[in-house]
Write an enzyme that holds these catalytic residues in place. Structure first.
Site, PDB file in Angstrom:
ATOM      1  N   LYS A 139      -2.811  -2.060   8.363  1.00 54.01           N
ATOM      2  CA  LYS A 139      -4.219  -2.296   8.072  1.00 54.01           C
ATOM      3  C   LYS A 139      -4.639  -3.753   8.298  1.00 54.01           C
ATOM      4  CE  LYS A 139      -7.672  -1.285   4.587  1.00 54.01           C
ATOM      5  NZ  LYS A 139      -7.913  -0.762   3.247  1.00 54.01           N
ATOM      6  N   ARG A 151      -0.967  -1.395  -7.451  1.00 62.32           N
ATOM      7  CA  ARG A 151      -1.066  -2.539  -6.524  1.00 62.32           C
ATOM      8  C   ARG A 151      -2.005  -3.598  -7.091  1.00 62.32           C
ATOM      9  NH1 ARG A 151      -1.074  -4.173  -0.952  1.00 62.32           N
ATOM     10  NH2 ARG A 151      -3.108  -4.903  -0.278  1.00 62.32           N
ATOM     11  N   HIS A 163      -3.563  -8.924   3.302  1.00 57.69           N
ATOM     12  CA  HIS A 163      -4.995  -8.960   3.602  1.00 57.69           C
ATOM     13  C   HIS A 163      -5.245  -9.824   4.830  1.00 57.69           C
ATOM     14  CE1 HIS A 163      -6.118  -8.121  -0.882  1.00 57.69           C
ATOM     15  NE2 HIS A 163      -5.830  -7.009  -0.223  1.00 57.69           N
ATOM     16  N   ARG A 208       0.848  -1.192   0.000  1.00 57.19           N
ATOM     17  CA  ARG A 208       0.000   0.000   0.000  1.00 57.19           C
ATOM     18  C   ARG A 208       0.883   1.242   0.000  1.00 57.19           C
ATOM     19  NH1 ARG A 208      -1.883  -3.771   3.762  1.00 57.19           N
ATOM     20  NH2 ARG A 208      -3.944  -4.598   3.250  1.00 57.19           N
ATOM     21  N   HIS A 232      -3.052   2.655  -6.010  1.00 59.21           N
ATOM     22  CA  HIS A 232      -3.848   1.441  -5.827  1.00 59.21           C
ATOM     23  C   HIS A 232      -4.002   0.695  -7.154  1.00 59.21           C
ATOM     24  CE1 HIS A 232      -6.304  -1.261  -3.515  1.00 59.21           C
ATOM     25  NE2 HIS A 232      -7.160  -1.268  -4.519  1.00 59.21           N
ATOM     26  N   TYR A 268      -9.691 -10.198  -6.677  1.00 57.60           N
ATOM     27  CA  TYR A 268      -8.753 -10.161  -7.794  1.00 57.60           C
ATOM     28  C   TYR A 268      -9.015 -11.270  -8.812  1.00 57.60           C
ATOM     29  CZ  TYR A 268      -6.150  -6.737  -5.136  1.00 57.60           C
ATOM     30  OH  TYR A 268      -5.795  -5.610  -4.458  1.00 57.60           O
TER      31      TYR A 268
END
Length: 151
Positions: free
Chosen positions: A27, A99, A122, A2, A96, A131
């Site tokens: 995160k 990414r 994640h 990120r 993003h 994805y």
């Protein structure tokens, strides 16, 4: 990684011997290591030698006290905007987007979804599964499990 994770990368987070960069919990609340390609390592070593960053890998502003500060997410947005104009693209490109593109290409090259989840940091596999919808995955040969029963 990120954009805010990139901004926080310190020189001490780089491990050129193991070809990784350490990303501390944020995160996804999971510490992780992201691989560095030999080509990227070569570029980073040249950058470090040339620019001599202090503390953070990518420094931006200097505080009133003279201390270097890390690159900001606004700085990343500016860099992407400036470089987009140089390539003559009218597409909307964000950190993003880069990414997301990286993750999609990894899936297309055969990286399994669990490994991708860990690389992206994640916390839940459901986030990574998004994805799969945009990846151009080969369908493979279709077969019935019964066909493989006696193989």
């Amino acid at each position: 990684m990120r954009s805010y994770e990139l901004c926080a990368v310190k020189l001490s987070d780089l491990d050129f011997e193991r070809k990784t960069v350490f990303i501390p919990k944020k995160k996804g609340k999971i510490d992780r290591y992201v691989p560095l390609s030999p080509l990227l390592i070569r570029g980073l070593k040249k950058y470090i030698t040339t620019e001599n960053p202090q503390g953070h890998l990518f420094n931006s502003q200097v505080s009133k006290a003279g201390e270097s500060r890390g690159l900001t997410t606004n700085g990343i947005r500016w860099i992407i905007k400036e470089n987009r104009s140089k390539i003559g693209s009218s597409k909307q490109i964000t950190a993003h987007t880069l990414r997301h593109t990286f993750a999609t290409h990894l899936l297309e090259y055969g990286v399994d979804i669990v490994s991708l989840k860990e690389l992206l940091g994640h916390a839940h596999i459901e986030m990574t599964l998004t994805y799969l919808h945009v990846a151009n995955l080969p369908s493979g040969s279709k077969f019935s499990p019964l066909d493989k029963l006696y193989d």
